[in-house]
Design an enzyme around this catalytic site. Structure first.
Site, PDB file in Angstrom:
ATOM      1  N   ALA A   2       0.444  -0.886  -0.428  1.00 12.20           N
ATOM      2  CA  ALA A   2       0.072  -0.344  -0.416  1.00 12.20           C
ATOM      3  C   ALA A   2       0.842   0.840  -0.327  1.00 12.20           C
ATOM      4  CB  ALA A   2      -0.971  -0.075   1.022  1.00 12.20           C
ATOM      5  N   LEU A  67       0.242  -0.331  -5.131  1.00  6.97           N
ATOM      6  CA  LEU A  67       1.711   0.293  -4.758  1.00  6.97           C
ATOM      7  C   LEU A  67       2.254   1.843  -4.793  1.00  6.97           C
ATOM      8  CD1 LEU A  67       2.764  -1.275  -8.455  1.00  6.97           C
ATOM      9  CD2 LEU A  67       2.709  -2.919  -6.700  1.00  6.97           C
ATOM     10  N   ASP A  68       3.448   0.728  -3.376  1.00  6.75           N
ATOM     11  CA  ASP A  68       3.558   2.499  -3.380  1.00  6.75           C
ATOM     12  C   ASP A  68       4.010   3.293  -4.535  1.00  6.75           C
ATOM     13  OD1 ASP A  68       4.152   1.589  -0.451  1.00  6.75           O
ATOM     14  OD2 ASP A  68       5.923   1.273  -1.237  1.00  6.75           O
ATOM     15  N   TYR A  69       4.612   4.625  -3.985  1.00  4.27           N
ATOM     16  CA  TYR A  69       4.161   5.851  -4.956  1.00  4.27           C
ATOM     17  C   TYR A  69       5.593   5.832  -5.916  1.00  4.27           C
ATOM     18  CZ  TYR A  69       5.857  10.218  -5.981  1.00  4.27           C
ATOM     19  OH  TYR A  69       6.440  11.177  -7.047  1.00  4.27           O
TER      20      TYR A  69
END
Length: 224
Positions: A2, A67-69
């Site tokens: 996340a 998904l992460d940035y």
């Protein structure tokens, strides 16, 4: 994985758009570029994100995982409530199989290994996470060496998260002494500065189609 970036931090959204990898009436699978939030952040300038872009064309699109940035790669996007519910249950049951590609600092000795280190929020260094066996949530990652570059002192890895904790792959790699190249949160300055982006990419995902129960395996090779 996340988004764990501070949602009140202003982030520059990538000008690179997503690519459609699979599409039918009820599910979409896309390749997200690095430096793009999956969902809007609380900062007013962080509304440009993957789902807002997808919804311009697919109005019923919703998010079932993130998904992460900083991370690029595959994201499944349900287009109906039924698909959202079904795929969400697959993630909860941990039947969705996925792996990432990462380039890490140093030469990883073991050809394969499993990392089992519990993770917790690092309240003194938000938005970071840390290994914490007492209060952390169980977190497991399978690691496979794909290649080693003795000249650059780097190793290319296939990372398969068994659990899906925030920043799991980044913290696990740091914990074994091989931070991911380009990681501005967890790597030493020299390793972080070695790339203009985090060299972590969600390369493959496998799940059951919500309607047909057919096994779908989607692949998007890393650009690095």
């Amino acid at each position: 994985m996340a988004d764990a970036i501070d949602s009140l931090t202003k982030l520059q959204a990538s000008s690179e758009d997503y690519d459609v990898l699979y599409q039918d009436d009820i599910v979409l699978v896309v390749n997200k570029p690095a430096k793009l939030l999956t969902v809007p952040g609380r900062h007013p300038d962080n509304h440009d994100c993957l789902i807002s872009r997808v919804q311009r064309e697919f109005l019923t699109a919703s998010i079932v995982h993130r998904l992460d940035y900083d991370t690029s790669g595959i994201v499944i996007i349900p287009l109906t409530k039924r698909a959202l519910s079904d795929i969400s249950k697959q993630f909860q049951a941990r039947t969705v199989q996925k792996h990432y590609i990462a380039l890490v600092a140093g030469l990883v000795k073991a050809n394969s290994q499993q990392i089992d280190l519990a993770l917790a929020a690092d309240m003194a260094n938000r938005p970071c996470y840390k290994v914490c066996q007492l209060e952390g949530k169980p977190s497991t990652t399978d690691v496979k060496v794909l290649s080693r570059d003795s000249t650059k002192q780097q190793t290319r890895l296939q990372l398969s998260p068994i659990t899906g904790r925030s920043h799991q792959l980044r913290v696990h790699m740091q914990a074994i002494g091989h931070p991911i190249v380009g990681d501005t949160l967890y790597a030493p300055d020299a390793v972080a500065a070695a790339s203009s982006r985090l060299l972590l990419h969600a390369e493959q995902i496998q799940f059951l189609h919500p309607l047909t129960a057919q096994v779908l395996t989607i692949t998007a090779p890393a650009a690095f």
